[in-house]
Design a protein around this motif. Structure first.
Motif, short mmCIF file in Angstrom:
data_model
loop_
_atom_site.label_atom_id
_atom_site.label_comp_id
_atom_site.label_asym_id
_atom_site.label_seq_id
_atom_site.Cartn_x
_atom_site.Cartn_y
_atom_site.Cartn_z
N ALA A 186 13.45 10.53 -8.22
CA ALA A 186 14.01 11.10 -6.99
C ALA A 186 13.43 10.45 -5.74
CB ALA A 186 13.76 12.61 -6.96
N GLU A 187 12.13 10.11 -5.75
CA GLU A 187 11.47 9.60 -4.54
C GLU A 187 10.70 8.34 -4.87
OE1 GLU A 187 9.03 12.52 -2.75
OE2 GLU A 187 10.66 13.90 -2.30
N GLY A 188 10.64 7.47 -3.87
CA GLY A 188 9.89 6.24 -4.02
C GLY A 188 10.76 5.10 -4.50
N ARG A 189 10.47 3.89 -3.98
CA ARG A 189 11.20 2.72 -4.44
C ARG A 189 10.75 2.37 -5.85
NH1 ARG A 189 9.70 -2.70 -1.84
NH2 ARG A 189 8.67 -3.04 -3.84
N ASN B 280 8.71 5.15 -18.07
CA ASN B 280 7.63 4.87 -17.11
C ASN B 280 8.24 4.18 -15.91
OD1 ASN B 280 5.53 3.29 -15.75
ND2 ASN B 280 4.19 4.06 -17.36
N ALA B 281 8.20 4.86 -14.77
CA ALA B 281 8.71 4.30 -13.52
C ALA B 281 7.54 3.83 -12.67
CB ALA B 281 9.54 5.34 -12.77
N SER B 282 7.67 2.66 -12.08
CA SER B 282 6.55 2.13 -11.32
C SER B 282 7.03 1.27 -10.17
CB SER B 282 5.64 1.30 -12.24
OG SER B 282 6.34 0.19 -12.77
N ASN B 283 6.17 1.17 -9.16
CA ASN B 283 6.29 0.15 -8.13
C ASN B 283 4.89 -0.44 -7.92
OD1 ASN B 283 4.93 2.06 -6.56
ND2 ASN B 283 6.77 2.70 -5.46
N GLU B 284 4.69 -1.14 -6.83
CA GLU B 284 3.42 -1.85 -6.65
C GLU B 284 2.24 -0.93 -6.37
OE1 GLU B 284 3.53 -5.92 -4.74
OE2 GLU B 284 5.34 -5.03 -3.91
N PRO C 224 4.85 6.56 -3.16
CA PRO C 224 4.60 6.60 -4.60
C PRO C 224 5.82 7.17 -5.32
CG PRO C 224 2.74 7.51 -3.38
CD PRO C 224 3.86 7.34 -2.40
N VAL C 225 6.11 6.65 -6.49
CA VAL C 225 7.25 7.16 -7.25
C VAL C 225 6.95 8.58 -7.73
CG1 VAL C 225 8.07 4.90 -7.99
CG2 VAL C 225 6.37 6.09 -9.36
N SER C 226 7.96 9.42 -7.71
CA SER C 226 7.80 10.79 -8.20
C SER C 226 7.93 10.80 -9.72
CB SER C 226 8.87 11.69 -7.59
OG SER C 226 10.16 11.22 -7.90
N HIS C 227 7.58 11.95 -10.32
CA HIS C 227 7.73 12.08 -11.76
C HIS C 227 9.20 11.90 -12.13
CE1 HIS C 227 3.85 13.15 -13.51
NE2 HIS C 227 3.58 13.75 -12.38
N THR D 143 0.85 -1.19 0.00
CA THR D 143 0.00 0.00 0.00
C THR D 143 0.88 1.24 0.00
OG1 THR D 143 -1.90 1.05 1.09
CG2 THR D 143 -0.15 0.21 2.51
N ALA D 144 0.26 2.38 -0.30
CA ALA D 144 1.00 3.63 -0.41
C ALA D 144 1.06 4.35 0.93
CB ALA D 144 0.37 4.53 -1.45
N VAL D 145 2.11 5.13 1.11
CA VAL D 145 2.25 5.95 2.32
C VAL D 145 1.05 6.89 2.44
CG1 VAL D 145 3.60 7.78 3.40
CG2 VAL D 145 4.76 5.83 2.36
N GLY D 146 0.50 6.98 3.66
CA GLY D 146 -0.63 7.88 3.91
C GLY D 146 -1.99 7.28 3.66
#
Length: 423
Positions: free
Chosen positions: A156-159, A203-207, A132-135, A36-39
């Motif tokens: 820059a942010e997010g796995r 395209n950067a992604s995680n779960e 969540p991954v940043s742009h 799940t995502a932070v927050g």
């Protein structure tokens, strides 16, 4: 180049630890996985195959130790939620599920629910809380035809679990030579061609999220040094043409009407100085060409001649400007011929050198080389527009000559008027 980031290393270490815990815990009971995502809020379900629930205990396992979140016994009051879940955990006694609100990365780990303590029925849930991954930020190195270039994509942010590439909306095959290190992906363009131009997106992604950024990529037909060499060659040939007019004009006049005195002095200074500057520019353009294309006899020999012209024209300009009497006192015929032929010879050398450079640079940019297999096109950018540059330089450099000629015409009219009045 920075290829890895501390957050990425920490995330990788946590995954390895979680994988080890996963292997160790599978033997002790069922293990499920949630991300799940932070927050956000996440529901940790209880055991669904238990008909009667008498007691429920939720724990957060951290390595070899455990932290109790709550303990519930049927018929008692609502259980107390322990820190740090106080105020953001909701327990449902009917099915033993636990709702966590506003989860953070520190909430990641294995959650164990035990139902009916005597029967020891339990369930383990591996929870991953991800940012969540940043742009992605996408940029490219210098992209020149026939050279290897790279397009970079960094988050820059997010796995980051996966970075995929597209060109003009179509997925790129995996053999295009890109690799992922941490949150940085590099797309390699080997021997870049015209067909490598287009819109690239990563395209950067995680779960729990994905982001995409695009970049329009153009392949330059000329490298920046060759572009500068072309500009210098154009300016040099314009200077040579203007100085050539300054040298031809006095020769075309009759002995009686020839420019003399101060006007001749300033005309000589200007034309020699312009030839000197043109030679410097042409020589520099030749050096830039050889740095890109390699040494060439067609450039080395003119470079020697241009060096000689630079030295002589500079000395003549300086002598005529500051010590013109020394030039008049010069008796050596060889020295007089050297100084007399330096500027015209410099004009010829500059024109020949720059013509060779301009022609070859144009061919280097726009040529299409055909083979039996396939055509090979250089770049997809237009050639440097030098028309405006040439016209502006010609207009500016011709102004001093025009002023000298106007002064000459004015002095001739005054002289003719005085002669007419005297007769």
């Amino acid at each position: 180049m920075r290829m890895c980031h501390p957050p990425a290393l920490l995330g990788t270490s946590w995954l390895l630890l979680a994988g080890l815990l996963l292997a160790l815990q599978q033997a002790a009971g069922d293990l499920r996985r949630k991300a799940t995502a932070v927050g956000s809020s996440v529901l940790l379900a209880g055991l669904g195959n238990v008909t009667h629930i008498y007691s429920v205990q939720w724990e957060h396992l951290n390595g070899t130790s455990s932290h109790t979140i709550l303990h519930y016994n049927k018929g008692s009051q609502d259980p107390a939620i322990h820190v740090p879940y106080t105020g953001r955990a909701i327990f449902h006694p009917s099915n033993g599920s636990l709702l966590l609100e506003d989860v953070q990365e520190s909430d990641s780990g294995i959650y164990k629910v035990t139902v009916n303590m005597g029967e020891r029925e339990s369930l383990r849930i591996l929870l991953e809380v991800l940012k969540p991954v940043s742009h992605p930020r996408i940029w490219s190195s210098l992209l020149v035809a026939q050279a290897t270039g790279e397009v970079f994509c960094e988050v820059a942010e997010g796995r980051v679990d996966t970075i995929t590439w597209k060109k003009d909306g179509q997925p790129l095959p995996p053999d295009r030579g890109f690799h992922l290190s941490g949150s940085l992906s590099v797309l390699s363009l080997r021997s870049a061609k015209k067909w490598d131009c287009g819109s690239y997106s990563c395209n950067a992604s995680n779960e729990v999220s994905w982001q995409e950024t695009s970049l329009n990529v153009t392949i330059a037909g000329l490298s920046p040094p060759l572009q500068n060499a072309l500009r210098m060659a154009v300016v040099a040939v314009v200077f040579a043409a203007v100085s050539g007019w300054g040298l031809i004009f006095p020769v075309c006049q009759s002995e009686k009407l020839r420019i003399r005195g101060e006007l001749w002095r300033w005309l000589s200074v200007y034309t020699c100085g312009l030839v000197c500057i043109a030679s410097i520019l042409a020589g520099t353009a030749g050096i830039l060409w050889m740095r890109e294309e390699g040494p060439s006899v067609a450039i080395i020999l003119p470079e020697i001649a241009l060096t000689y012209v630079i030295v002589v024209t500079f000395l003549v300009s300086a002598t005529v400007t500051f010590q013109p009497t020394k030039l008049m006192q010069l008796k050596s015929k060889t020295a007089q011929r050297t100084m007399g032929y330096a500027a015209p010879g410099g004009v010829v050398s500059v024109v020949l050198t720059t013509s060779f450079l301009i022609k070859n640079i144009h061919q280097r940019h726009g040529e299409r080389r055909y083979s039996r297999d396939h055509p090979k096109e250089e770049g997809c950018t237009e050639l440097v527009d030098v028309t405006t540059l040439a016209l502006s330089i010609a207009a500016v450099s011709a102004l001093p000559l025009l002023a000298i000629f106007l002064c000459y015409l004015s002095s001739r009219r005054s002289h003719d008027s005085g002669m007419a009045e005297g007769t």
